[in-house]
Design a protein around this motif. Structure first.
Motif, mmCIF file in Angstrom:
data_model
loop_
_atom_site.group_PDB
_atom_site.id
_atom_site.type_symbol
_atom_site.label_atom_id
_atom_site.label_comp_id
_atom_site.label_asym_id
_atom_site.label_seq_id
_atom_site.Cartn_x
_atom_site.Cartn_y
_atom_site.Cartn_z
ATOM 1 N N ASN A 203 0.863 -1.390 0.315
ATOM 2 C CA ASN A 203 0.242 0.174 0.125
ATOM 3 C C ASN A 203 0.601 1.074 0.161
ATOM 4 O OD1 ASN A 203 -1.906 -1.741 0.246
ATOM 5 N ND2 ASN A 203 -1.952 -1.901 2.119
ATOM 6 N N LEU A 204 1.922 1.480 0.441
ATOM 7 C CA LEU A 204 3.235 2.252 0.816
ATOM 8 C C LEU A 204 4.283 2.128 0.949
ATOM 9 C CD1 LEU A 204 3.004 5.780 1.193
ATOM 10 C CD2 LEU A 204 2.696 4.843 3.790
ATOM 11 N N THR A 205 4.762 2.767 1.084
ATOM 12 C CA THR A 205 6.554 2.902 0.555
ATOM 13 C C THR A 205 6.528 4.131 1.594
ATOM 14 O OG1 THR A 205 7.190 3.265 -1.452
ATOM 15 C CG2 THR A 205 6.781 0.869 -0.733
ATOM 16 N N ALA A 206 7.512 3.806 2.370
ATOM 17 C CA ALA A 206 8.714 5.528 3.137
ATOM 18 C C ALA A 206 10.107 4.732 3.228
ATOM 19 C CB ALA A 206 7.801 5.666 3.578
ATOM 20 N N ILE A 207 10.374 6.016 3.074
ATOM 21 C CA ILE A 207 12.250 5.698 3.170
ATOM 22 C C ILE A 207 12.621 6.805 4.513
ATOM 23 C CG2 ILE A 207 14.332 5.588 2.349
ATOM 24 C CD1 ILE A 207 12.932 4.847 -0.434
ATOM 25 N N ASP A 208 13.253 6.521 5.045
ATOM 26 C CA ASP A 208 13.848 7.483 6.139
ATOM 27 C C ASP A 208 15.403 7.179 6.434
ATOM 28 O OD1 ASP A 208 11.050 8.692 6.215
ATOM 29 O OD2 ASP A 208 10.822 6.682 8.067
ATOM 30 N N LYS A 209 15.736 8.331 6.025
ATOM 31 C CA LYS A 209 17.972 8.246 6.159
ATOM 32 C C LYS A 209 17.596 8.834 7.911
ATOM 33 C CE LYS A 209 21.945 9.587 4.224
ATOM 34 N NZ LYS A 209 23.617 10.011 3.897
ATOM 35 N N GLY A 210 18.386 7.849 8.646
ATOM 36 C CA GLY A 210 18.435 8.084 9.798
ATOM 37 C C GLY A 210 19.532 9.378 10.171
ATOM 38 N N ILE A 211 20.076 10.294 10.754
ATOM 39 C CA ILE A 211 20.867 10.896 10.740
ATOM 40 C C ILE A 211 21.891 10.997 12.184
ATOM 41 C CG2 ILE A 211 20.354 11.809 8.973
ATOM 42 C CD1 ILE A 211 19.217 14.553 11.116
#
Length: 55
Positions: free
Chosen positions: A35-43
């Motif tokens: 249903n959904l893809t999301a990408i978060d890049k940790g910093i």
């Protein structure tokens, strides 16, 4: 379902590969159920350019 990749000393993570190769492959494989893809890049926190903290 989130997927997390831990930081470790001497390890690298190729964000470009992940975004441009891995995610499209997953979308194709799971198309009917995704249903959904999301990408978060940790910093890292703290000073600019500081490495991520290892726990």
């Amino acid at each position: 379902m989130p997927v997390l990749y831990p930081a470790a000393e001497g390890k690298t993570f190729d964000m470009d590969y992940y975004i441009n190769k891995h995610i499209p492959m997953v979308k194709e494989l799971l198309a009917a159920d995704l249903n959904l893809t999301a990408i978060d890049k940790g910093i890292a926190g703290g000073a600019p350019g500081a490495p991520a903290r290892l726990y």
